[in-house]
Design a protein around this motif. Structure first.
Motif, PDB file in Angstrom:
ATOM      1  N   ASN A   9       7.207  -3.579   4.387  1.00 26.68           N
ATOM      2  CA  ASN A   9       7.271  -4.312   3.122  1.00 26.68           C
ATOM      3  C   ASN A   9       5.990  -5.084   2.831  1.00 26.68           C
ATOM      4  O   ASN A   9       5.566  -5.168   1.677  1.00 26.68           O
ATOM      5  N   LEU A  10       5.361  -5.644   3.843  1.00 23.39           N
ATOM      6  CA  LEU A  10       4.078  -6.316   3.624  1.00 23.39           C
ATOM      7  C   LEU A  10       3.006  -5.324   3.167  1.00 23.39           C
ATOM      8  O   LEU A  10       2.237  -5.615   2.253  1.00 23.39           O
ATOM      9  N   LEU A  11       2.962  -4.184   3.814  1.00 24.18           N
ATOM     10  CA  LEU A  11       1.969  -3.171   3.440  1.00 24.18           C
ATOM     11  C   LEU A  11       2.209  -2.612   2.035  1.00 24.18           C
ATOM     12  O   LEU A  11       1.263  -2.286   1.329  1.00 24.18           O
ATOM     13  N   ARG A  12       3.452  -2.512   1.646  1.00 23.74           N
ATOM     14  CA  ARG A  12       3.777  -1.939   0.327  1.00 23.74           C
ATOM     15  C   ARG A  12       3.799  -2.980  -0.783  1.00 23.74           C
ATOM     16  O   ARG A  12       3.332  -2.719  -1.891  1.00 23.74           O
ATOM     17  N   PHE A  13       4.368  -4.158  -0.515  1.00 22.00           N
ATOM     18  CA  PHE A  13       4.706  -5.055  -1.623  1.00 22.00           C
ATOM     19  C   PHE A  13       4.152  -6.470  -1.516  1.00 22.00           C
ATOM     20  O   PHE A  13       4.483  -7.313  -2.347  1.00 22.00           O
ATOM     21  N   ALA A  14       3.319  -6.778  -0.526  1.00 23.69           N
ATOM     22  CA  ALA A  14       2.784  -8.137  -0.386  1.00 23.69           C
ATOM     23  C   ALA A  14       1.964  -8.501  -1.617  1.00 23.69           C
ATOM     24  O   ALA A  14       1.038  -7.784  -1.998  1.00 23.69           O
TER      25      ALA A  14
ATOM     26  N   ASP B  95       0.683   2.401  -2.946  1.00 19.85           N
ATOM     27  CA  ASP B  95       0.799   3.781  -3.428  1.00 19.85           C
ATOM     28  C   ASP B  95       0.896   4.808  -2.307  1.00 19.85           C
ATOM     29  O   ASP B  95       0.818   6.003  -2.561  1.00 19.85           O
ATOM     30  N   ALA B  96       1.051   4.356  -1.077  1.00 23.92           N
ATOM     31  CA  ALA B  96       1.131   5.262   0.069  1.00 23.92           C
ATOM     32  C   ALA B  96       2.323   4.880   0.957  1.00 23.92           C
ATOM     33  O   ALA B  96       2.153   4.375   2.069  1.00 23.92           O
ATOM     34  N   PRO B  97       3.545   5.130   0.487  1.00 24.33           N
ATOM     35  CA  PRO B  97       4.719   4.689   1.253  1.00 24.33           C
ATOM     36  C   PRO B  97       4.837   5.348   2.628  1.00 24.33           C
ATOM     37  O   PRO B  97       5.253   4.688   3.583  1.00 24.33           O
ATOM     38  N   LEU B  98       4.472   6.607   2.741  1.00 23.86           N
ATOM     39  CA  LEU B  98       4.591   7.276   4.034  1.00 23.86           C
ATOM     40  C   LEU B  98       3.595   6.690   5.039  1.00 23.86           C
ATOM     41  O   LEU B  98       3.942   6.452   6.201  1.00 23.86           O
ATOM     42  N   THR B  99       2.380   6.422   4.585  1.00 19.59           N
ATOM     43  CA  THR B  99       1.373   5.811   5.461  1.00 19.59           C
ATOM     44  C   THR B  99       1.815   4.419   5.885  1.00 19.59           C
ATOM     45  O   THR B  99       1.666   4.039   7.050  1.00 19.59           O
ATOM     46  N   ALA B 100       2.369   3.652   4.949  1.00 24.30           N
ATOM     47  CA  ALA B 100       2.857   2.308   5.277  1.00 24.30           C
ATOM     48  C   ALA B 100       3.939   2.376   6.352  1.00 24.30           C
ATOM     49  O   ALA B 100       3.958   1.556   7.280  1.00 24.30           O
ATOM     50  N   LYS B 101       4.832   3.352   6.251  1.00 21.88           N
ATOM     51  CA  LYS B 101       5.903   3.490   7.241  1.00 21.88           C
ATOM     52  C   LYS B 101       5.344   3.902   8.597  1.00 21.88           C
ATOM     53  O   LYS B 101       5.780   3.401   9.643  1.00 21.88           O
ATOM     54  N   ILE B 102       4.371   4.778   8.610  1.00 18.05           N
ATOM     55  CA  ILE B 102       3.771   5.220   9.867  1.00 18.05           C
ATOM     56  C   ILE B 102       3.047   4.058  10.552  1.00 18.05           C
ATOM     57  O   ILE B 102       3.188   3.853  11.757  1.00 18.05           O
TER      58      ILE B 102
END
Length: 140
Positions: free
Chosen positions: A15-20, A28-35
């Motif tokens: 969530n920090l990587l996606r929405f902070a 814009d890179a949800p898969l990378t954020a999850k990895i």
């Protein structure tokens, strides 16, 4: 406790990587954020499991145990990333809530079930194997 800390690192990091701040660095890179969040959680979890949860079943060779742990975590991460990919790109569910449900509820739940089995039966089972071998040789 180790699982809860790993969950906080994984879901919180995602969530920090996606929405902070509205749009995080990997918005814009949800898969990378999850990895990335899963990789951080893997390191935290290995340390916790090695030195606390499964301290009785640690392998003598740390690098071998860590490699097994990373392989099992990678499979668990692939499950979570696959759920996120399906939801985000195939089904078109791209809200923050949808991404969190896909990655951190469904995907993480399925991945956690796999990892729990793998940790007990593959990664931290070394001491139990030695005990079983010793009891067989004593009986013979």
């Amino acid at each position: 406790m180790v699982g809860i800390v790993g969950l906080v690192v994984d879901a919180g990091g995602f969530n920090l990587l996606r929405f902070a701040g509205g749009e995080g660095p990997l918005h814009d890179a949800p898969l990378t954020a999850k990895i990335v969040s899963s990789a951080l959680a893997t390191i935290v979890s290995w340390l916790g499991h090695r030195y606390w949860t499964f301290s009785h079943g640690r392998r003598d060779t740390v690098h071998h145990e860590f490699l097994l742990f990373v392989v099992m975590c990678t499979i668990g991460t692939a499950i979570a990333v696959g759920c996120l990919w399906l939801s985000h790109y195939v089904l078109g569910l791209q809200s923050a809530l949808s991404d969190n449900i896909a990655a951190n509820v469904v995907g993480l739940g399925l991945g956690t079930a796999f990892r729990w089995w793998a940790y007990r039966s593959v990664v931290f089972s070394h001491t139990e194997e030695r005990r079983a071998e010793a009891s067989v040789s004593v009986r013979a």
